[in-house]
Scaffold this active site. Structure first.
Site, PDB file in Angstrom:
ATOM      1  N   HIS A 124       1.236  -0.789  -0.360  1.00 23.29           N
ATOM      2  CA  HIS A 124       0.052   0.026   0.166  1.00 23.29           C
ATOM      3  C   HIS A 124       0.926   0.945  -0.226  1.00 23.29           C
ATOM      4  CE1 HIS A 124      -2.788   2.811   1.762  1.00 23.29           C
ATOM      5  NE2 HIS A 124      -3.945   2.179   1.211  1.00 23.29           N
ATOM      6  N   ASP A 201       3.337  -4.363   7.767  1.00 26.27           N
ATOM      7  CA  ASP A 201       1.495  -3.695   8.054  1.00 26.27           C
ATOM      8  C   ASP A 201       0.959  -5.267   7.888  1.00 26.27           C
ATOM      9  OD1 ASP A 201      -0.472  -2.576   6.874  1.00 26.27           O
ATOM     10  OD2 ASP A 201       0.951  -1.517   4.843  1.00 26.27           O
ATOM     11  N   GLN A 204      -4.228  -5.292   7.313  1.00 23.88           N
ATOM     12  CA  GLN A 204      -5.637  -6.503   6.172  1.00 23.88           C
ATOM     13  C   GLN A 204      -5.348  -7.811   6.960  1.00 23.88           C
ATOM     14  OE1 GLN A 204      -8.458  -5.557   4.851  1.00 23.88           O
ATOM     15  NE2 GLN A 204      -6.827  -3.235   3.820  1.00 23.88           N
ATOM     16  N   LYS A 227     -11.145  -0.528  10.243  1.00 23.92           N
ATOM     17  CA  LYS A 227     -11.205  -1.695   9.549  1.00 23.92           C
ATOM     18  C   LYS A 227     -11.310  -3.161  10.098  1.00 23.92           C
ATOM     19  CE  LYS A 227      -7.211   0.096   6.565  1.00 23.92           C
ATOM     20  NZ  LYS A 227      -7.902  -0.093   5.455  1.00 23.92           N
ATOM     21  N   CYS A 368      -4.981   2.059  -3.300  1.00 22.73           N
ATOM     22  CA  CYS A 368      -3.163   3.192  -2.765  1.00 22.73           C
ATOM     23  C   CYS A 368      -2.567   2.070  -3.296  1.00 22.73           C
ATOM     24  CB  CYS A 368      -3.586   3.313  -1.368  1.00 22.73           C
ATOM     25  SG  CYS A 368      -4.866   4.172  -1.640  1.00 22.73           S
TER      26      CYS A 368
END
Ligand SMILES: Cc1ncc(COP(=O)(O)O)c(C=O)c1O
Length: 411
Positions: A124, A201, A204, A227, A368
């Site tokens: 991202h 990261d 997700q 999220k 993104c």
């Protein structure tokens, strides 16, 4: 796996019963942000109605209550990711801020001219641009791990990329475009062998599957509460204690200091407060704790199993559609609940608009991740992404509409 009562779960989310353009809302844009259950919405409004007061500042009852609830929410996050202690869990605004914090404090101190920073082609923008900026400032090199066309990291030459000059490997746990689940542990072990640190990261992954920072032995982990059923404007940076202790502060001001005088340099507060300058977003932090309670009540394992089921169903149907091309691996067993695709003849924005007319919310654009999407020789893609409240019926509604729209555009 516990059989989830999805209709009961859905009834906790007031927005899911609204109509869009005269149709029942089918919300398939969960990788962008998820919907919020009543308990989280109520937590925010109850806090302002009954408990609002600043944290770490007062001796009065409201302030003490606020502080306790704020710190209790941090403990819940620490437990969710199995952090050795709540003091290594820092509240930020979002994943982007967490990554920037690491790049411009840890990176500022540790990255030198001639060093390299390793990322992947599926990041991202939040996990590309901060590293490009610090690399430029420090005259360091950005390197990319090789990736196959179906979106998997290739390990053949990894020893040549992660080398003795690598200071940090920063990679996504689950790609927000390809759905790829990266073998984090394997990459962390390789990086540690070269004395490099790893930032994962987890924007997700933490919302969807069990993630254990102690088991992964990861140095930094970042994610956003919006999220995972929590409020907007609040995120997390987990860091290894020794690294956080050695890092300079990111921002300066109230709460992050131990001592200030007119004459001398200030002394920094201990963790986690050293990185939390100014009045924090305590109302949303407390509601984040409620979101974690809600996730735990369903069970993060159960959420993951449900999403796998839905993804497998959607993928198996979509793979048989002649004009649809799915980005990433066709093997749904090693994917998160994200399916990006394009249609040979219909622009993603047209598709997104036509689906919206039918009440179906999907994401369209570069997600993104512009360099990644462009690497497939397209400028935009459509994306559906799932959460625990999505149903097979909703996937069917999406597929049915896709077929109708195809008929309309290509007749
Ligand atoms: C993999 C990944 N990383 C980082 C981000 C940035 O998250 P935020 O916008 O909450 O900072 C996102 C958001 O979509 C994401 O999917």
């Amino acid at each position: 796996m516990k059989k989830l009562d999805i209709q009961k779960i859905r009834s906790d989310f007031p927005i899911l019963s609204r109509k869009v353009n005269g149709n029942k809302l089918v919300y398939l844009d969960n990788a962008a942000t998820t919907q919020k259950p009543n308990s989280v919405i109520d937590s925010i409004s109850n806090f302002y109605k009954t408990s609002n007061s600043n944290v770490h500042r007062g001796v009065h009852t409201l302030s003490i209550e606020s502080t306790e609830n704020y710190e209790f929410a941090r403990e819940k996050i620490a437990k969710l990711i199995n952090s050795p202690s709540p003091e290594t869990v820092i509240w930020t605004r979002n994943t982007s801020e967490s990554i920037n914090l690491v790049a411009f404090t840890w990176g500022e101190k540790n990255i030198m001219s001639g060093d390299n920073i390793v990322i992947t082609p599926m990041e991202h923008h939040s996990n590309i641009v901060p590293w490009q900026q610090i690399a430029k400032k420090k005259n360091a090199e950005i390197r990319y791990l090789p990736m196959s066309n179906d979106g998997k990291i290739e390990f053949n030459n990894i020893g040549k990329i992660i080398d003795s000059k690598t200071k940090i490997v920063a990679l996504t746990h689950v790609s927000n475009v390809l759905g790829t689940i990266n073998p984090a542990k394997k990459i962390i072990d390789i990086a540690h062998d070269k004395n490099a640190v790893v930032l994962l990261d987890a924007a997700q992954s933490v919302p969807h599957m069990p993630v254990d920072v102690s088991d992964l032995d990861v140095d930094f982990l970042t994610f956003s509460l919006h999220k995972m059923m929590g409020p907007t404007g609040i995120g997390i940076l987990y860091g290894r204690k020794q690294l956080l202790d050695e890092m300079p502060p990111y921002m300066f001001g109230g709460d992050m200091i131990l001592e200030v005088s007119y004459e001398k340099d200030a002394k920094w507060n201990s963790l986690p407060y050293k990185f939390e300058a100014g009045t924090p977003n305590f109302a949303d932090a407390i509601a984040s704790g409620v979101a974690v309670d809600y996730l735990n009540q369903i069970g993060i394992d159960n959420i993951w199993q449900h999403e796998k089921l839905i993804t497998e169903y959607a993928m198996s149907k979509m793979l048989s559609l002649k004009k649809i091309h799915i980005l990433g691996s066709p093997d749904f067993k090693d994917r998160g609940g994200v399916i990006s695709f394009y249609h040979e003849d219909i622009h993603p924005h047209d598709l997104g608009t036509a689906l919206d007319q039918r009440g179906i919310a999907i994401r369209t654009g570069h997600h993104c991740a512009m360099p990644l999407v462009r690497s497939y020789d397209i400028v935009a893609a459509a994306r559906i992404s799932f959460y625990v409240y999505n149903t097979i019926d909703e996937v069917d509604a999406f597929l049915y509409s896709l077929e109708q729209i195809e008929g309309y555009f290509t007749k």
